[in-house]
Motif scaffolding. Sequence first.
Motif, PDB file in Angstrom:
ATOM      1  N   CYS A   5      79.968  -6.181 -33.895  1.00 49.06           N
ATOM      2  CA  CYS A   5      79.564  -5.170 -34.883  1.00 49.06           C
ATOM      3  C   CYS A   5      80.368  -3.887 -34.659  1.00 49.06           C
ATOM      4  O   CYS A   5      80.817  -3.246 -35.624  1.00 49.06           O
ATOM      5  CB  CYS A   5      78.073  -4.889 -34.774  1.00 49.06           C
ATOM      6  N   ALA A   6      80.565  -3.533 -33.406  1.00 49.52           N
ATOM      7  CA  ALA A   6      81.352  -2.337 -33.089  1.00 49.52           C
ATOM      8  C   ALA A   6      82.796  -2.509 -33.564  1.00 49.52           C
ATOM      9  O   ALA A   6      83.421  -1.568 -34.075  1.00 49.52           O
ATOM     10  CB  ALA A   6      81.299  -2.056 -31.596  1.00 49.52           C
TER      11      ALA A   6
ATOM     12  N   ILE B 141      89.458 -18.702 -35.561  1.00 50.15           N
ATOM     13  CA  ILE B 141      88.347 -19.654 -35.582  1.00 50.15           C
ATOM     14  C   ILE B 141      87.215 -19.107 -34.709  1.00 50.15           C
ATOM     15  O   ILE B 141      87.068 -19.461 -33.545  1.00 50.15           O
ATOM     16  CB  ILE B 141      88.823 -21.041 -35.105  1.00 50.15           C
ATOM     17  N   ALA B 142      86.451 -18.194 -35.275  1.00 53.39           N
ATOM     18  CA  ALA B 142      85.424 -17.466 -34.522  1.00 53.39           C
ATOM     19  C   ALA B 142      84.366 -16.971 -35.513  1.00 53.39           C
ATOM     20  O   ALA B 142      84.337 -15.804 -35.879  1.00 53.39           O
ATOM     21  CB  ALA B 142      86.060 -16.305 -33.770  1.00 53.39           C
ATOM     22  N   GLU B 143      83.515 -17.886 -35.943  1.00 46.22           N
ATOM     23  CA  GLU B 143      82.570 -17.566 -37.019  1.00 46.22           C
ATOM     24  C   GLU B 143      81.539 -16.523 -36.589  1.00 46.22           C
ATOM     25  O   GLU B 143      81.138 -15.668 -37.384  1.00 46.22           O
ATOM     26  CB  GLU B 143      81.872 -18.839 -37.516  1.00 46.22           C
ATOM     27  N   ALA B 144      81.084 -16.601 -35.336  1.00 42.44           N
ATOM     28  CA  ALA B 144      80.092 -15.633 -34.870  1.00 42.44           C
ATOM     29  C   ALA B 144      80.692 -14.225 -34.907  1.00 42.44           C
ATOM     30  O   ALA B 144      80.051 -13.271 -35.351  1.00 42.44           O
ATOM     31  CB  ALA B 144      79.647 -15.981 -33.446  1.00 42.44           C
ATOM     32  N   ASN B 145      81.922 -14.130 -34.456  1.00 43.76           N
ATOM     33  CA  ASN B 145      82.601 -12.829 -34.476  1.00 43.76           C
ATOM     34  C   ASN B 145      82.806 -12.351 -35.911  1.00 43.76           C
ATOM     35  O   ASN B 145      82.620 -11.171 -36.222  1.00 43.76           O
ATOM     36  CB  ASN B 145      83.946 -12.955 -33.758  1.00 43.76           C
ATOM     37  N   MET B 146      83.147 -13.276 -36.792  1.00 46.49           N
ATOM     38  CA  MET B 146      83.314 -12.934 -38.210  1.00 46.49           C
ATOM     39  C   MET B 146      82.023 -12.334 -38.771  1.00 46.49           C
ATOM     40  O   MET B 146      82.052 -11.289 -39.444  1.00 46.49           O
ATOM     41  CB  MET B 146      83.701 -14.185 -39.006  1.00 46.49           C
ATOM     42  N   ALA B 147      80.899 -12.968 -38.467  1.00 48.66           N
ATOM     43  CA  ALA B 147      79.613 -12.481 -38.981  1.00 48.66           C
ATOM     44  C   ALA B 147      79.283 -11.111 -38.392  1.00 48.66           C
ATOM     45  O   ALA B 147      78.814 -10.210 -39.099  1.00 48.66           O
ATOM     46  CB  ALA B 147      78.500 -13.477 -38.652  1.00 48.66           C
ATOM     47  N   GLY B 148      79.542 -10.945 -37.097  1.00 52.59           N
ATOM     48  CA  GLY B 148      79.251  -9.664 -36.448  1.00 52.59           C
ATOM     49  C   GLY B 148      80.129  -8.544 -36.968  1.00 52.59           C
ATOM     50  O   GLY B 148      79.663  -7.425 -37.210  1.00 52.59           O
ATOM     51  N   ILE B 149      81.405  -8.838 -37.152  1.00 53.52           N
ATOM     52  CA  ILE B 149      82.331  -7.833 -37.686  1.00 53.52           C
ATOM     53  C   ILE B 149      81.888  -7.438 -39.098  1.00 53.52           C
ATOM     54  O   ILE B 149      81.900  -6.261 -39.466  1.00 53.52           O
ATOM     55  CB  ILE B 149      83.778  -8.369 -37.662  1.00 53.52           C
ATOM     56  N   ALA B 150      81.461  -8.439 -39.862  1.00 54.06           N
ATOM     57  CA  ALA B 150      80.965  -8.136 -41.210  1.00 54.06           C
ATOM     58  C   ALA B 150      79.762  -7.206 -41.147  1.00 54.06           C
ATOM     59  O   ALA B 150      79.649  -6.259 -41.937  1.00 54.06           O
ATOM     60  CB  ALA B 150      80.583  -9.439 -41.921  1.00 54.06           C
ATOM     61  N   ALA B 151      78.865  -7.446 -40.187  1.00 61.89           N
ATOM     62  CA  ALA B 151      77.685  -6.593 -40.029  1.00 61.89           C
ATOM     63  C   ALA B 151      78.112  -5.153 -39.729  1.00 61.89           C
ATOM     64  O   ALA B 151      77.611  -4.204 -40.339  1.00 61.89           O
ATOM     65  CB  ALA B 151      76.795  -7.130 -38.905  1.00 61.89           C
ATOM     66  N   GLY B 152      79.041  -5.013 -38.800  1.00 63.02           N
ATOM     67  CA  GLY B 152      79.499  -3.670 -38.431  1.00 63.02           C
ATOM     68  C   GLY B 152      80.165  -2.957 -39.592  1.00 63.02           C
ATOM     69  O   GLY B 152      79.946  -1.762 -39.825  1.00 63.02           O
ATOM     70  N   MET B 153      80.965  -3.693 -40.346  1.00 62.75           N
ATOM     71  CA  MET B 153      81.617  -3.092 -41.525  1.00 62.75           C
ATOM     72  C   MET B 153      80.564  -2.674 -42.546  1.00 62.75           C
ATOM     73  O   MET B 153      80.655  -1.598 -43.139  1.00 62.75           O
ATOM     74  CB  MET B 153      82.575  -4.094 -42.169  1.00 62.75           C
ATOM     75  N   SER B 154      79.563  -3.537 -42.730  1.00 63.84           N
ATOM     76  CA  SER B 154      78.514  -3.215 -43.686  1.00 63.84           C
ATOM     77  C   SER B 154      77.742  -1.971 -43.254  1.00 63.84           C
ATOM     78  O   SER B 154      77.370  -1.140 -44.087  1.00 63.84           O
ATOM     79  CB  SER B 154      77.556  -4.404 -43.835  1.00 63.84           C
ATOM     80  N   ALA B 155      77.542  -1.820 -41.956  1.00 60.01           N
ATOM     81  CA  ALA B 155      76.846  -0.629 -41.445  1.00 60.01           C
ATOM     82  C   ALA B 155      77.637   0.636 -41.782  1.00 60.01           C
ATOM     83  O   ALA B 155      77.091   1.732 -41.795  1.00 60.01           O
ATOM     84  CB  ALA B 155      76.634  -0.748 -39.938  1.00 60.01           C
ATOM     85  N   CYS B 156      78.927   0.469 -42.050  1.00 61.37           N
ATOM     86  CA  CYS B 156      79.774   1.606 -42.431  1.00 61.37           C
ATOM     87  C   CYS B 156      80.062   1.600 -43.938  1.00 61.37           C
ATOM     88  O   CYS B 156      81.031   2.218 -44.401  1.00 61.37           O
ATOM     89  CB  CYS B 156      81.062   1.578 -41.627  1.00 61.37           C
ATOM     90  N   GLY B 157      79.262   0.862 -44.701  1.00 60.59           N
ATOM     91  CA  GLY B 157      79.345   0.946 -46.156  1.00 60.59           C
ATOM     92  C   GLY B 157      80.154  -0.125 -46.857  1.00 60.59           C
ATOM     93  O   GLY B 157      80.228  -0.149 -48.089  1.00 60.59           O
TER      94      GLY B 157
END
Lengths: 274, 313
Positions: free
Chosen positions: A126-127, B54-70
């Motif tokens: 997330c970071a 090939i890292a779906e968990a990371n993809m989902a987490g990165i998406a969450a972080g981006m969403s937290a920033c709009g």
Amino acid sequence: MDSQKLSFLQDKAAQIRKITIEMIGRLGSGHVGGSLSIVDVLTDIYYNVGNMSAAHPDDPNRDRVVVSKGHAGPALYAVLADKGYFPIDNIKTLNQGGTSLPSHCDMNKTVGVDMTAGSLGQGLSCAVGMALAAKMDKKSYRTYCIIGDGESQEGQIWEALMYAGNMGLDNLTIFIDYNRMQIDGYTDEINSLEPLPDKYKAFNLNTLRVDGHDIAAIDDAIAKAKAATGKCTVIILDTIKGHGVPWAEDKGVGSHSFAISESQWREFCGKEKD
Amino acid sequence: MNDIKEMRAVYCESLIELARDNKDIVVIEADLMNCIKTGDFKKNYPDRFFNVGIAEANMAGIAAGMSACGKIPFISSFGPFATRRCYDQLFISIAYSKLNVKVIGTDPGICAEVNGGTHMPFEDMGIMRCIPDIVCVEPTDAAQLKSLMPQIAAHKGLVYVRLYRKCSPKVYEEGDKFDLFKAKEISQGNDVTIIASGIMVDRALQAAKLLAEQGINAGVTNIHTWKPIDKDAVIAAIKRSGAIVVAENHNRYNGLTSAVSEVACEHCPAPVLSVSVNDKFGEVGKMPYLSDVYNLNVSDIVERAKQAIALKK
């Protein structure tokens, strides 16, 4: 760092430890050890290097903090309460039904918390997303992420580290709270992270290492991280679980989560009565 | 086949169009860009395209972080990897955190064909619909997908899109309008209603035609959004016909059969029979073979419709 500022920050860290202990003490038990081990880095971020304010908790340009080891929520809440993100009296509600201060960090329940965490291994990704968003928007805010050492046994941490390193996310600073303990024992005995610095370097990360309870050293490392253009920095914080509270430190591995008596916390916090 | 455009082409074209006005839309891939064909999005918006490998968990987490920033991230992979593989990340980092991410899981059920059991999700909608507040949608064909895409992008929260990448049998006309939250009643029948989704809608229509030839009046309702389900449409179908057959390219457990039954049990109990995968794993094969293996053929729908009618009081 001048001695006056250092002295202020050290006093602040001591105060945050007291608030943390009072918060958990009033409840009766909780994640003491891993909360106390990150107090010094939180203090430097929130009272010195970080650009965020209680007056504007949703400022899109604020620095972000992700406490990926979400069980250390109480330490973060102590900082946020002290900074005025919410009334200090709220600390008396930790983990009570309907509280805004749940065991694990929750961005929708607690003003000032930037990311929900608690299922270990997820916060660093997330970071990374936050840091990428800043780059996309050409914004200068920084993202700070604190991960645990036990947490680093989760594979997702390494997925995130690999991508952060390869993307050269110089607006992201990662701290690992290397207290070398986890619920079931010592990390070195359960599933060692060593050789940890070598692993980070192999992931193309600018790798620094400091005493995680030396605020001046932490501050110096953060300055180096900011200066490392084109590189994501990870700072290994050599810490002690339960640091700053002798009877918590003495518990060693048992300091992760334990019961605190009323007399214990009142004595430590110097609060005989409410 | 009376096919038109591949679904993935419509998906990517729609995204490019939506992203023109909405600067927050970003695409994150996990090494399947070339399968869902978002390469054109990358060409148009290179700064808003990421491939994490090939890292779906990371993809989902990165998406969450981006969403937290709009940002509004669209992330995709083959169905099992977009859902099962990163379920906890979708659940905690995105849904529990009340963030705004669209997940595209491709190759639903037997559409995975020769990729076989490891890639053949019969459970994706089932596990996804257990996530509170999620929207789970299976666009039927290219025309419906095109109509739904702006609504999917505009809906705030986690949306799971079960997407057949290739040419889905044409059911609707280009330009037809659909509401993300309302089922499409294609035809009405007094004897039985076939409630279908995805590739099964075309089969349901063929079944209704065969039933009509035998003097049975079967209606067809397309429930594209399984959650939140259009309760009124289910109730209306039961009230009109008194019997339901659900046709889904999914495990009958926790899928559309379950969702329809939940509504029926609570509001107007009636026979609800199922043409679906009967708790099986996937296997390799082409669609006709797999349709035989899992009993997802038009003839299966016809048979179940007659059984449902026989169960009516």
